[in-house]
Design an enzyme around this catalytic site. Structure first.
Site, PDB file in Angstrom:
ATOM      1  N   CYS A  58      78.002  52.060  57.948  1.00  0.00           N
ATOM      2  CA  CYS A  58      77.351  51.718  59.255  1.00  0.00           C
ATOM      3  C   CYS A  58      78.342  52.218  60.170  1.00  0.00           C
ATOM      4  O   CYS A  58      78.003  52.946  61.178  1.00  0.00           O
ATOM      5  CB  CYS A  58      77.061  50.269  59.271  1.00  0.00           C
ATOM      6  SG  CYS A  58      76.007  50.059  60.940  1.00  0.00           S
TER       7      CYS A  58
ATOM      8  N   CYS B 176      73.382  42.363  56.899  1.00  0.00           N
ATOM      9  CA  CYS B 176      72.411  42.128  58.149  1.00  0.00           C
ATOM     10  C   CYS B 176      70.696  42.567  57.620  1.00  0.00           C
ATOM     11  O   CYS B 176      69.920  41.880  58.167  1.00  0.00           O
ATOM     12  CB  CYS B 176      72.587  42.938  59.382  1.00  0.00           C
ATOM     13  SG  CYS B 176      72.380  44.695  59.148  1.00  0.00           S
TER      14      CYS B 176
END
Length: 361
Positions: A101, A198
Protein backbone atom coordinates in the site's frame (compact mmCIF):
# COMPACT_ATOMS: atom_id res chain seq x y z
CA UNK A 1 5.75 24.56 0.80
CA UNK A 2 2.42 23.31 -0.44
CA UNK A 3 1.84 20.10 1.50
CA UNK A 4 -0.78 17.42 1.02
CA UNK A 5 -1.49 15.76 4.38
CA UNK A 6 -2.81 12.21 4.13
CA UNK A 7 -5.34 11.90 6.98
CA UNK A 8 -6.50 8.38 7.83
CA UNK A 9 -8.87 9.45 10.57
CA UNK A 10 -6.48 8.45 13.34
CA UNK A 11 -4.57 10.49 15.87
CA UNK A 12 -1.14 10.18 14.22
CA UNK A 13 -2.07 11.61 10.83
CA UNK A 14 -4.14 14.37 12.47
CA UNK A 15 -1.21 15.56 14.58
CA UNK A 16 1.14 15.26 11.59
CA UNK A 17 -1.16 17.54 9.57
CA UNK A 18 -1.41 19.98 12.46
CA UNK A 19 2.36 20.13 12.86
CA UNK A 20 2.84 20.70 9.12
CA UNK A 21 0.38 23.60 9.23
CA UNK A 22 1.97 25.06 12.37
CA UNK A 23 5.38 24.94 10.64
CA UNK A 24 4.05 27.44 8.13
CA UNK A 25 3.29 25.12 5.22
CA UNK A 26 0.21 25.58 3.03
CA UNK A 27 -1.53 22.33 4.01
CA UNK A 28 -4.48 20.55 2.43
CA UNK A 29 -5.87 17.42 4.05
CA UNK A 30 -7.04 14.39 2.10
CA UNK A 31 -8.62 11.11 3.15
CA UNK A 32 -8.18 8.08 0.92
CA UNK A 33 -11.35 6.14 0.18
CA UNK A 34 -9.83 2.70 -0.37
CA UNK A 35 -12.85 0.42 -0.17
CA UNK A 36 -15.40 0.00 -2.94
CA UNK A 37 -17.78 -0.90 -0.12
CA UNK A 38 -16.65 0.87 3.09
CA UNK A 39 -18.97 -1.28 5.23
CA UNK A 40 -16.91 -4.33 4.25
CA UNK A 41 -13.76 -2.98 5.90
CA UNK A 42 -13.00 -2.68 9.58
CA UNK A 43 -14.91 -0.42 11.91
CA UNK A 44 -14.68 0.84 15.48
CA UNK A 45 -11.58 0.19 17.55
CA UNK A 46 -10.03 -1.96 14.82
CA UNK A 47 -10.82 0.66 12.25
CA UNK A 48 -9.15 1.82 9.10
CA UNK A 49 -10.62 2.79 5.74
CA UNK A 50 -14.20 3.26 7.01
CA UNK A 51 -16.82 6.01 6.70
CA UNK A 52 -16.26 6.61 10.40
CA UNK A 53 -12.57 7.27 9.71
CA UNK A 54 -13.39 9.70 6.89
CA UNK A 55 -15.65 11.67 9.24
CA UNK A 56 -12.96 11.70 11.94
CA UNK A 57 -10.43 13.01 9.42
CA UNK A 58 -12.81 15.75 8.25
CA UNK A 59 -13.47 16.90 11.83
CA UNK A 60 -9.72 16.99 12.53
CA UNK A 61 -9.12 19.10 9.40
CA UNK A 62 -11.82 21.53 10.57
CA UNK A 63 -10.12 21.91 13.96
CA UNK A 64 -6.72 22.46 12.33
CA UNK A 65 -8.28 24.92 9.89
CA UNK A 66 -7.17 23.37 6.60
CA UNK A 67 -9.10 22.43 3.44
CA UNK A 68 -10.15 18.78 3.24
CA UNK A 69 -11.01 16.42 0.39
CA UNK A 70 -11.68 12.72 -0.10
CA UNK A 71 -9.85 10.95 -2.91
CA UNK A 72 -11.34 7.74 -4.25
CA UNK A 73 -8.49 5.29 -4.87
CA UNK A 74 -10.57 2.17 -4.27
CA UNK A 75 -9.95 0.66 -7.71
CA UNK A 76 -6.19 1.14 -7.45
CA UNK A 77 -6.17 -0.24 -3.90
CA UNK A 78 -8.17 -3.31 -4.89
CA UNK A 79 -5.96 -4.08 -7.87
CA UNK A 80 -2.53 -3.28 -6.42
CA UNK A 81 -3.01 -4.34 -2.79
CA UNK A 82 -5.98 -6.69 -2.30
CA UNK A 83 -5.56 -8.70 -5.51
CA UNK A 84 -1.80 -8.84 -5.00
CA UNK A 85 -2.37 -10.16 -1.46
CA UNK A 86 -4.68 -12.89 -2.79
CA UNK A 87 -2.31 -13.87 -5.58
CA UNK A 88 0.66 -14.14 -3.22
CA UNK A 89 -1.19 -16.40 -0.78
CA UNK A 90 -2.49 -18.56 -3.63
CA UNK A 91 1.14 -19.05 -4.69
CA UNK A 92 2.17 -20.13 -1.20
CA UNK A 93 3.89 -16.88 -0.26
CA UNK A 94 3.31 -14.54 2.71
CA UNK A 95 2.96 -10.90 1.60
CA UNK A 96 2.85 -7.69 3.63
CA UNK A 97 -0.04 -5.56 2.32
CA UNK A 98 1.08 -2.45 4.25
CA UNK A 99 4.35 -2.28 2.29
CA UNK A 100 2.46 -2.76 -0.96
CA UNK A 101 0.00 0.00 0.00
CA UNK A 102 2.81 2.40 0.83
CA UNK A 103 4.61 1.57 -2.41
CA UNK A 104 1.66 1.58 -4.81
CA UNK A 105 -0.91 3.85 -3.20
CA UNK A 106 0.32 6.32 -0.56
CA UNK A 107 3.69 7.12 -2.11
CA UNK A 108 2.99 6.42 -5.78
CA UNK A 109 -0.60 7.14 -6.78
CA UNK A 110 -1.08 9.84 -4.12
CA UNK A 111 2.35 11.46 -4.51
CA UNK A 112 2.14 11.43 -8.30
CA UNK A 113 -1.26 13.11 -8.18
CA UNK A 114 -0.06 15.60 -5.56
CA UNK A 115 2.93 16.67 -7.63
CA UNK A 116 0.73 16.99 -10.73
CA UNK A 117 -1.55 19.32 -8.76
CA UNK A 118 1.35 21.53 -7.72
CA UNK A 119 2.03 20.23 -4.21
CA UNK A 120 5.62 19.99 -3.05
CA UNK A 121 5.33 17.14 -0.55
CA UNK A 122 3.05 14.60 1.09
CA UNK A 123 2.93 14.45 4.89
CA UNK A 124 1.84 11.30 6.74
CA UNK A 125 1.60 10.14 10.34
CA UNK A 126 4.24 7.45 9.95
CA UNK A 127 6.87 7.18 12.67
CA UNK A 128 10.19 7.62 10.84
CA UNK A 129 12.81 10.37 10.53
CA UNK A 130 14.23 12.10 7.46
CA UNK A 131 17.55 13.93 7.37
CA UNK A 132 19.99 15.26 4.81
CA UNK A 133 22.96 12.96 4.24
CA UNK A 134 26.54 14.07 3.64
CA UNK A 135 26.13 13.10 -0.02
CA UNK A 136 23.14 15.42 -0.41
CA UNK A 137 20.60 12.63 -0.51
CA UNK A 138 17.64 12.35 1.85
CA UNK A 139 18.16 9.59 4.40
CA UNK A 140 15.36 7.80 6.22
CA UNK A 141 16.09 6.66 9.78
CA UNK A 142 14.23 4.77 12.47
CA UNK A 143 11.88 6.77 14.69
CA UNK A 144 12.81 7.84 18.20
CA UNK A 145 9.99 5.69 19.60
CA UNK A 146 11.21 2.12 18.99
CA UNK A 147 7.80 0.72 19.85
CA UNK A 148 6.11 2.75 17.10
CA UNK A 149 8.90 2.80 14.49
CA UNK A 150 7.39 2.23 11.02
CA UNK A 151 10.51 2.46 8.90
CA UNK A 152 10.09 -1.22 7.95
CA UNK A 153 6.88 -0.56 6.00
CA UNK A 154 8.49 2.52 4.42
CA UNK A 155 11.52 0.60 3.15
CA UNK A 156 9.98 0.55 -0.34
CA UNK A 157 10.42 4.32 -0.84
CA UNK A 158 13.01 5.53 -3.32
CA UNK A 159 15.03 8.75 -3.24
CA UNK A 160 12.60 10.74 -5.37
CA UNK A 161 9.71 9.80 -3.09
CA UNK A 162 11.69 10.62 0.04
CA UNK A 163 12.52 14.07 -1.33
CA UNK A 164 8.79 14.80 -1.45
CA UNK A 165 7.83 13.24 1.89
CA UNK A 166 7.34 14.64 5.39
CA UNK A 167 7.13 12.52 8.55
CA UNK A 168 6.46 15.07 11.31
CA UNK A 169 6.14 12.45 14.07
CA UNK A 170 9.51 10.73 13.74
CA UNK A 171 11.02 12.49 16.73
CA UNK A 172 8.08 11.94 19.08
CA UNK A 173 6.68 9.17 21.22
CA UNK A 174 3.11 7.94 20.89
CA UNK A 175 2.33 9.31 24.36
CA UNK A 176 3.56 12.75 23.25
CA UNK A 177 1.36 12.63 20.16
CA UNK A 178 -1.79 11.70 22.09
CA UNK A 179 -1.10 14.44 24.66
CA UNK A 180 -0.60 17.00 21.90
CA UNK A 181 -3.78 15.90 20.13
CA UNK A 182 -5.78 16.47 23.31
CA UNK A 183 -4.19 19.89 23.79
CA UNK A 184 -5.11 20.83 20.22
CA UNK A 185 -8.72 19.79 20.77
CA UNK A 186 -8.60 16.89 18.32
CA UNK A 187 -11.37 14.42 19.15
CA UNK A 188 -9.24 11.48 17.93
CA UNK A 189 -6.75 11.97 20.79
CA UNK A 190 -7.87 8.75 22.49
CA UNK A 191 -8.93 6.82 19.38
CA UNK A 192 -7.43 3.30 19.45
CA UNK A 193 -4.81 2.46 16.83
CA UNK A 194 -5.90 0.43 13.83
CA UNK A 195 -4.16 -2.91 13.47
CA UNK A 196 -4.10 -6.14 11.49
CA UNK A 197 -5.23 -6.02 7.85
CA UNK A 198 -7.66 -3.22 7.04
CA UNK A 199 -9.54 -5.05 4.29
CA UNK A 200 -10.28 -8.17 6.37
CA UNK A 201 -13.46 -6.98 8.06
CA UNK A 202 -13.64 -9.38 11.02
CA UNK A 203 -9.92 -10.02 11.54
CA UNK A 204 -10.18 -13.66 10.43
CA UNK A 205 -7.55 -13.67 7.68
CA UNK A 206 -7.69 -17.45 7.13
CA UNK A 207 -11.46 -17.40 6.80
CA UNK A 208 -11.34 -14.41 4.47
CA UNK A 209 -8.73 -16.11 2.27
CA UNK A 210 -10.77 -19.29 2.21
CA UNK A 211 -13.83 -17.34 1.09
CA UNK A 212 -11.98 -15.36 -1.58
CA UNK A 213 -9.63 -18.07 -2.84
CA UNK A 214 -11.67 -21.22 -2.32
CA UNK A 215 -12.90 -21.33 -5.90
CA UNK A 216 -9.78 -20.14 -7.69
CA UNK A 217 -6.98 -21.67 -5.63
CA UNK A 218 -5.20 -24.59 -7.37
CA UNK A 219 -5.81 -26.88 -4.39
CA UNK A 220 -8.74 -26.42 -2.07
CA UNK A 221 -7.62 -29.33 0.07
CA UNK A 222 -4.54 -31.47 0.58
CA UNK A 223 -2.32 -33.33 2.99
CA UNK A 224 -0.40 -32.15 6.03
CA UNK A 225 2.81 -34.17 6.08
CA UNK A 226 5.61 -34.87 8.49
CA UNK A 227 9.13 -34.46 7.12
CA UNK A 228 9.32 -38.16 6.36
CA UNK A 229 6.17 -37.92 4.21
CA UNK A 230 3.77 -39.41 6.74
CA UNK A 231 0.29 -37.91 6.43
CA UNK A 232 -0.76 -36.35 9.73
CA UNK A 233 -3.95 -34.66 8.66
CA UNK A 234 -5.82 -32.85 5.91
CA UNK A 235 -6.36 -29.17 5.17
CA UNK A 236 -8.85 -27.16 3.11
CA UNK A 237 -6.35 -24.97 1.29
CA UNK A 238 -2.66 -24.12 1.45
CA UNK A 239 -3.59 -20.43 1.53
CA UNK A 240 -4.71 -20.90 5.13
CA UNK A 241 -1.13 -21.52 6.33
CA UNK A 242 2.08 -19.55 6.71
CA UNK A 243 5.67 -20.62 7.33
CA UNK A 244 6.29 -20.81 11.06
CA UNK A 245 2.63 -21.27 11.99
CA UNK A 246 2.02 -23.40 15.08
CA UNK A 247 -1.61 -22.91 16.05
CA UNK A 248 -4.62 -24.20 14.17
CA UNK A 249 -2.92 -27.19 12.51
CA UNK A 250 -5.52 -29.65 13.91
CA UNK A 251 -3.25 -32.68 13.58
CA UNK A 252 -4.50 -36.12 14.51
CA UNK A 253 -1.37 -37.28 16.33
CA UNK A 254 1.28 -35.61 18.53
CA UNK A 255 4.95 -35.45 17.62
CA UNK A 256 7.02 -38.38 18.97
CA UNK A 257 8.85 -36.06 21.37
CA UNK A 258 5.65 -34.31 22.42
CA UNK A 259 6.89 -30.91 21.21
CA UNK A 260 4.79 -28.57 19.04
CA UNK A 261 4.97 -28.82 15.27
CA UNK A 262 5.40 -25.82 13.00
CA UNK A 263 4.71 -25.27 9.30
CA UNK A 264 8.04 -25.73 7.50
CA UNK A 265 6.98 -25.66 3.86
CA UNK A 266 3.95 -24.91 1.69
CA UNK A 267 3.59 -26.37 -1.79
CA UNK A 268 0.49 -24.94 -3.49
CA UNK A 269 0.85 -26.98 -6.69
CA UNK A 270 0.69 -30.36 -4.96
CA UNK A 271 -1.40 -28.95 -2.13
CA UNK A 272 0.89 -30.22 0.62
CA UNK A 273 1.84 -28.56 3.88
CA UNK A 274 4.93 -29.93 5.64
CA UNK A 275 5.34 -29.61 9.41
CA UNK A 276 8.20 -30.31 11.81
CA UNK A 277 10.11 -29.07 14.87
CA UNK A 278 10.94 -25.42 15.43
CA UNK A 279 14.68 -25.92 14.99
CA UNK A 280 14.05 -26.90 11.37
CA UNK A 281 12.67 -23.41 10.73
CA UNK A 282 16.13 -21.88 11.16
CA UNK A 283 17.11 -19.75 8.14
CA UNK A 284 20.74 -18.78 7.54
CA UNK A 285 20.42 -16.95 4.25
CA UNK A 286 17.92 -15.64 1.75
CA UNK A 287 17.59 -14.40 -1.80
CA UNK A 288 15.70 -11.19 -2.48
CA UNK A 289 14.10 -9.93 -5.69
CA UNK A 290 12.53 -6.65 -6.82
CA UNK A 291 14.84 -4.49 -4.65
CA UNK A 292 13.90 -0.89 -3.93
CA UNK A 293 16.64 1.39 -2.66
CA UNK A 294 16.18 4.55 -0.61
CA UNK A 295 19.36 5.97 -2.12
CA UNK A 296 22.41 4.65 -3.97
CA UNK A 297 22.36 0.83 -3.92
CA UNK A 298 25.24 -0.71 -1.96
CA UNK A 299 27.44 -3.31 -3.61
CA UNK A 300 28.06 -5.04 -0.29
CA UNK A 301 27.01 -4.01 3.19
CA UNK A 302 27.51 -5.43 6.65
CA UNK A 303 24.50 -4.21 8.59
CA UNK A 304 21.18 -5.62 9.74
CA UNK A 305 17.95 -6.82 8.16
CA UNK A 306 14.44 -6.74 9.57
CA UNK A 307 12.19 -9.50 8.26
CA UNK A 308 8.85 -8.69 9.90
CA UNK A 309 7.00 -5.44 10.61
CA UNK A 310 7.50 -5.81 14.34
CA UNK A 311 10.39 -8.24 14.27
CA UNK A 312 13.93 -8.04 15.54
CA UNK A 313 16.96 -6.90 13.57
CA UNK A 314 19.31 -9.63 12.39
CA UNK A 315 23.04 -8.99 11.78
CA UNK A 316 23.71 -9.73 8.13
CA UNK A 317 25.96 -9.29 5.14
CA UNK A 318 24.01 -8.01 2.13
CA UNK A 319 25.36 -8.37 -1.40
CA UNK A 320 23.68 -6.70 -4.37
CA UNK A 321 24.07 -8.11 -7.87
CA UNK A 322 21.94 -6.33 -10.43
CA UNK A 323 18.28 -6.98 -9.62
CA UNK A 324 19.14 -9.67 -7.06
CA UNK A 325 20.02 -9.41 -3.38
CA UNK A 326 21.78 -12.10 -1.36
CA UNK A 327 21.58 -11.93 2.43
CA UNK A 328 23.85 -13.96 4.70
CA UNK A 329 22.36 -14.01 8.19
CA UNK A 330 25.10 -14.04 10.83
CA UNK A 331 22.60 -15.49 13.31
CA UNK A 332 19.71 -17.77 12.27
CA UNK A 333 16.20 -16.37 11.91
CA UNK A 334 13.07 -18.46 12.35
CA UNK A 335 9.80 -18.72 10.47
CA UNK A 336 10.85 -16.64 7.47
CA UNK A 337 8.69 -17.13 4.37
CA UNK A 338 8.96 -16.21 0.69
CA UNK A 339 6.88 -13.13 -0.02
CA UNK A 340 7.94 -11.30 3.11
CA UNK A 341 10.09 -8.19 2.85
CA UNK A 342 13.70 -7.97 3.96
CA UNK A 343 14.43 -4.36 4.89
CA UNK A 344 18.13 -3.47 5.06
CA UNK A 345 19.55 -1.08 7.68
CA UNK A 346 22.92 0.55 8.22
CA UNK A 347 22.61 1.52 11.87
CA UNK A 348 19.33 3.44 12.07
CA UNK A 349 19.39 4.34 8.37
CA UNK A 350 17.07 2.47 6.02
CA UNK A 351 19.08 1.36 2.98
CA UNK A 352 16.28 -0.34 1.05
CA UNK A 353 14.24 -3.49 0.78
CA UNK A 354 13.67 -6.60 -1.29
CA UNK A 355 11.00 -9.29 -1.50
CA UNK A 356 12.17 -12.66 -0.20
CA UNK A 357 12.11 -15.18 -3.04
CA UNK A 358 13.90 -18.09 -1.34
CA UNK A 359 15.44 -19.02 2.00
CA UNK A 360 18.42 -21.21 2.83
CA UNK A 361 18.59 -23.46 5.88
Amino acid sequence: MKVLAAMSGGVDSAVAAARAAEAGHDVTGIHLALSRNPASYRSGARGCCTIEDANDARRAADVIGIPFYVWDLSEEFHEDVVEDFLAEYAAGRTPNPCLRCNEKIKFAAVLDRALALGFDAVATGHYARLRQGTDGQVEMHRAVDDGKDQSYVLGVLDQEQLRHSLFPLGGSTKADVRREAAERGLLVADKPDSHDICFVADGDTSGWLREKLGERAPNTEGAILDEDGTELGRHEGTFGYTIGQRKGLRLGRPAPDGKPRFVLDIEPVSGTVTVGPREHLAVHGLTGIRPRWCGTPPARLRGTVQLRAHGAEHPAVVTVDGDGVEVELLEPAYGIAPGQAAVVYDGTRVVGSATIAATRR
